[in-house]
Scaffold this motif. Structure first.
Motif, PDB file in Angstrom:
ATOM      1  N   THR A 181       1.356   9.716   6.619  1.00 17.95           N
ATOM      2  CA  THR A 181      -0.032   9.712   7.078  1.00 17.95           C
ATOM      3  C   THR A 181      -0.599   8.303   7.078  1.00 17.95           C
ATOM      4  O   THR A 181      -1.306   7.894   8.008  1.00 17.95           O
ATOM      5  N   LEU A 182      -0.295   7.542   6.028  1.00 20.43           N
ATOM      6  CA  LEU A 182      -0.749   6.151   5.965  1.00 20.43           C
ATOM      7  C   LEU A 182      -0.245   5.352   7.154  1.00 20.43           C
ATOM      8  O   LEU A 182      -0.991   4.570   7.768  1.00 20.43           O
ATOM      9  N   VAL A 183       1.025   5.527   7.504  1.00 15.73           N
ATOM     10  CA  VAL A 183       1.627   4.764   8.594  1.00 15.73           C
ATOM     11  C   VAL A 183       1.162   5.289   9.956  1.00 15.73           C
ATOM     12  O   VAL A 183       0.953   4.517  10.893  1.00 15.73           O
ATOM     13  N   LEU A 206     -10.148   4.880   6.294  1.00 16.68           N
ATOM     14  CA  LEU A 206      -9.724   6.153   6.861  1.00 16.68           C
ATOM     15  C   LEU A 206      -8.210   6.328   6.861  1.00 16.68           C
ATOM     16  O   LEU A 206      -7.718   7.455   6.790  1.00 16.68           O
ATOM     17  N   VAL A 207      -7.434   5.239   6.943  1.00 15.35           N
ATOM     18  CA  VAL A 207      -5.982   5.395   7.016  1.00 15.35           C
ATOM     19  C   VAL A 207      -5.388   5.860   5.695  1.00 15.35           C
ATOM     20  O   VAL A 207      -4.275   6.409   5.670  1.00 15.35           O
ATOM     21  N   ALA A 236       0.828  -1.209   0.000  1.00 15.94           N
ATOM     22  CA  ALA A 236       0.000   0.000   0.000  1.00 15.94           C
ATOM     23  C   ALA A 236       0.858   1.253   0.000  1.00 15.94           C
ATOM     24  O   ALA A 236       0.600   2.203  -0.758  1.00 15.94           O
ATOM     25  N   GLY A 237       1.896   1.285   0.848  1.00 12.96           N
ATOM     26  CA  GLY A 237       2.757   2.462   0.906  1.00 12.96           C
ATOM     27  C   GLY A 237       3.531   2.694  -0.379  1.00 12.96           C
ATOM     28  O   GLY A 237       3.599   3.819  -0.889  1.00 12.96           O
ATOM     29  N   ARG A 286       4.595  13.444  -1.284  1.00  7.03           N
ATOM     30  CA  ARG A 286       4.606  11.983  -1.268  1.00  7.03           C
ATOM     31  C   ARG A 286       5.092  11.456   0.066  1.00  7.03           C
ATOM     32  O   ARG A 286       4.581  10.449   0.578  1.00  7.03           O
ATOM     33  N   CYS A 287       6.086  12.113   0.653  1.00  5.66           N
ATOM     34  CA  CYS A 287       6.565  11.707   1.978  1.00  5.66           C
ATOM     35  C   CYS A 287       5.459  11.842   3.017  1.00  5.66           C
ATOM     36  O   CYS A 287       5.218  10.928   3.818  1.00  5.66           O
TER      37      CYS A 287
END
Length: 681
Positions: A222-224, A463-464, A198-199, A216-217
């Motif tokens: 945010t995902l993590v 939401l993640v 996903a990342g 992008r960073c």
């Protein structure tokens, strides 16, 4: 350190196999494999999911078949890598895909380094782990992959409600790993492999759109960072990776539509529909998002008159891809759907409504004021209130994510409708579809889930990734040349606003993320529910060799080949190859579905057991993890929900007591008993 090295090697093996299948399928569809190897691996994952349906229908989903799929995926990967090493034209783009277009700039690697660091940390702290939800995981989810590996199908247990809350894709994917590793490594699929894909795919999506490295960073951070509300081993990041995969497939489809490439349009439309079907099969609660995303994305294509023919073809392709994946998985569970078709709709509705209202043991501490909100305004105020959810965050924090995603979607819609040329409108259409679908589903939480904080848990995979996905898609749609961007100042303003938005969300979740890291380092767990010390000691005991030996010793008293109904805390210790094992994790639901009355004698239950081929009942009647009559909580209505489900659990326990009195008891140590069902005269 040795475990970490072995885990990394196994991860590389799985990635190579998935990548090989992805390349093979892309070539078979007449398409050049994508530059993103993560997206190519996602295509392989969707292909595995599509193959898994027929395997389960025909009872072929056993260990050798899964191993054969891995080997078949490794072969094309090895061939392509060998060709790249020899400099064969057309194959060296694999190396370019790994290094990226700006391989001479180390800073361009930062998003990938962040994702790889988070993945390595998960490997070092979660593989292995013995901290699980001892009700949901050990009694419900854990036996499913072992049952499939032994019986070749997930659909052979009528006492499990698999097929209603999920179609079993999570257990199917976990079985690839559990075929060679103990259950303590189950997080290797969802929390490690899917988080990595996903990342990396999110970064590749932004890189492909020309989005700057800072954005992008922040997107991958945010995902993590956002708390995924991990409460059991059901789908979390596996759903997230499918959402990102749908967005990437939609971009490829949109660009094929703009170019008028009929074959490419059909291929990417089928992949879009198939990925949405995989998302649905992983977690039924993600169905509204998958449907809304596809419909809204295709509606954006219909907004352009010159694309209506291609959009019609894409709609048919998406429908075909989704149906082709879902249909075999639906046929895997005839005990659920045949009953529904035969007129048990009322029972199905009651069962589903009770499943939505039921709470597990750990939710007793949830604030009562979250359980109900009166009126439309009251429900909306709850979603954007400062009240704390049970998982350690405010409702408002998740509300900000939904509102921000909706705002980006509306900006993308405005930009999309104002353009005369297709250009890179595919990214804008993705931002519109993802933002509106996610925000509307978020706003529907109080109406879909009677207990809103449970809704946040079910929507965690959405939401993640919702905000970073919308941010990258929006900037990717307005930033590239030839799309009428007014000037660089406007683009700088947009980028700055998106950076500030992502930074705000990251800051909101930083404190909780630090706590999660500490929890991972000290307890080797990312379990969101509080875990008292007695639970930790109890789990250590369940996973001990002594417990496994004791359970296998009791099983040795049965005849090989005869079915066992196992109602114990740790059914995964049973030998699924020796006996067909049937677990009943939710008797309050299953007995209702099977039309077994708990208010009378055990005759109906006994008949159902015999029809299923069950000759023994292994019952933990005095254990912590199984709700026996001596272990029912003080307030069962609060534990099981405001429904009579707990009454059926108590009635089921009474029927087992009657069976023990009227049939032969082969083993009883004061906690667990083994009942031999006497064959009918």
């Amino acid at each position: 350190m040795e475990i970490v090295v072995i885990s990394v090697a196994a991860l590389a093996l799985f990635l190579a196999a998935l990548h090989g299948w992805g390349r093979l399928v892309a070539r078979a569809a007449g398409q050049t494999p994508p530059d993103s190897w993560a997206f190519t691996a996602l295509i392989g994952m969707v292909t595995w999911g599509a193959i898994g349906g027929p395997l389960n229908v025909f009872g072929l989903a056993r260990g050798p078949a899964l191993d054969a799929m891995i080997v078949l995926g490794l072969l094309p990967t090895a061939w392509f890598l060998f060709g790249a090493a020899r400099g064969v034209p057309g194959v060296t783009h694999i190396v370019r895909a790994c290094l990226g277009p700006n391989r001479n700039r180390l800073i361009d690697w930062l998003p990938r380094l962040i994702v790889w660091s988070a993945t390595l940390h998960a490997i070092a702290t979660l593989l292995p782990t013995d901290r699980f939800n001892f009700v949901d995981d050990l009694q419900k989810y854990a036996p499913q992959p072992y049952q499939m590996l032994a019986a070749g199908t997930l659909g052979g247990n009528p006492f499990d409600n698999l097929g209603l809350h999920s179609l079993g894709l999570q257990a199917y994917f976990q079985a690839f790993l559990l075929n060679h590793a103990p259950y303590v490594y189950v997080n290797g699929f969802d929390t490690v492999l899917c988080l990595l894909l996903a990342g990396l795919m999110l970064d590749d999506l932004g890189r492909r759109a020309g989005v700057g490295v800072v954005v992008r960073c922040l997107a991958v951070v945010t995902l993590v960072w956002i708390n995924p509300q991990y409460v059991n081993t059901s789908s979390v990041y596996s759903s997230t990776v499918c959402m990102v995969g749908m967005a990437y497939a939609a971009v490829m489809l949109g660009e094929a539509l703009a170019a008028g490439a009929i074959r490419a349009t059909a291929a990417w439309a089928v992949l879009l529909g198939a990925t949405g079907a995989i998302l649905t099969a992983l977690k039924i609660t993600m169905t509204p998002y998958a449907l809304a995303f596809i419909v809204l994305f295709l509606a954006a294509g219909l907004a352009r008159r010159e694309q209506w023919r291609g959009t019609a073809l894409a709609s048919a392709g998406a429908l075909l891809g989704g149906a082709a994946v879902l249909q075999p998985w639906l046929f895997t569970y005839p005990h659920s759907y045949v009953t529904l078709l035969l007129g048990n709709l009322g029972r199905a509705r009651e069962k589903i409504s009770q499943a939505s209202a039921a709470n597990n043991l750990f939710e007793q501490a949830a604030p009562a004021k979250h359980a109900h909100a009166e009126g439309i305004l009251g429900k909306l105020r709850l979603l954007f209130s400062s009240d704390t959810t049970y998982f350690g965050h405010h409702f408002l924090e998740y509300g900000i994510i939904a509102v921000a995603a909706l705002a980006l979607a509306l900006l993308a819609l405005r930009a999309l409708l104002s353009r005369r040329r297709a250009g890179n409108g595919a990214y804008l259409a993705v931002a519109v579809a993802a933002g509106i679908s996610g925000a509307l589903y978020f706003l529907a939480i109080p109406y879909v889930f009677p207990v809103p904080h449970k809704g946040f848990r079910y929507l965690a995979p959405l939401l993640v990734v919702l905000l970073p996905l919308c941010a990258l898609s929006y900037l990717g749609g307005v930033a590239r040349p030839g799309l009428g961007v007014a000037d660089s100042r406007r683009h700088t303003l947009r980028s700055t606003a998106v950076v500030a938005l992502l930074a705000l969300v990251t800051a909101m979740f930083t404190e909780r993320y630090v706590a999660r890291v500490v929890q991972l380092n000290h307890h080797r767990s990312m379990y969101s529910n509080p875990t008292p010390e007695w639970v930790t000691a109890y789990l250590h005991k369940l996973f001990s060799p002594n417990t496994r030996a004791a359970i296998r010793g009791v099983q040795a008293r049965t005849r090989p080949g005869e079915g066992i109904l196992a109602r114990i805390s740790m059914p995964v210790h049973l030998d699924f190859e020796r006996n067909p094992i049937h677990t009943i994790p939710d008797p309050g639901y299953s007995l209702l579905w099977l039309k077994v009355s708990v208010d009378q004698g055990p005759e109906e239950l006994l008949r159902t057991l015999r029809e299923t081929g069950i000759g023994y009942v292994l019952w933990e009647y005095n254990g912590v993890g199984v709700f026996s009559n001596t272990r029912l909580p003080e307030n069962p209505e609060r534990v099981f929900g405001d429904v009579p489900q707990w009454q059926r659990v108590a009635g089921f326990n009474r029927q087992l007591v009657t069976l023990a009195r009227t049939h032969q008891v082969l083993f009883d140590n004061g906690r667990v008993m083994l009942i031999r069902l006497t064959p009918p005269a």
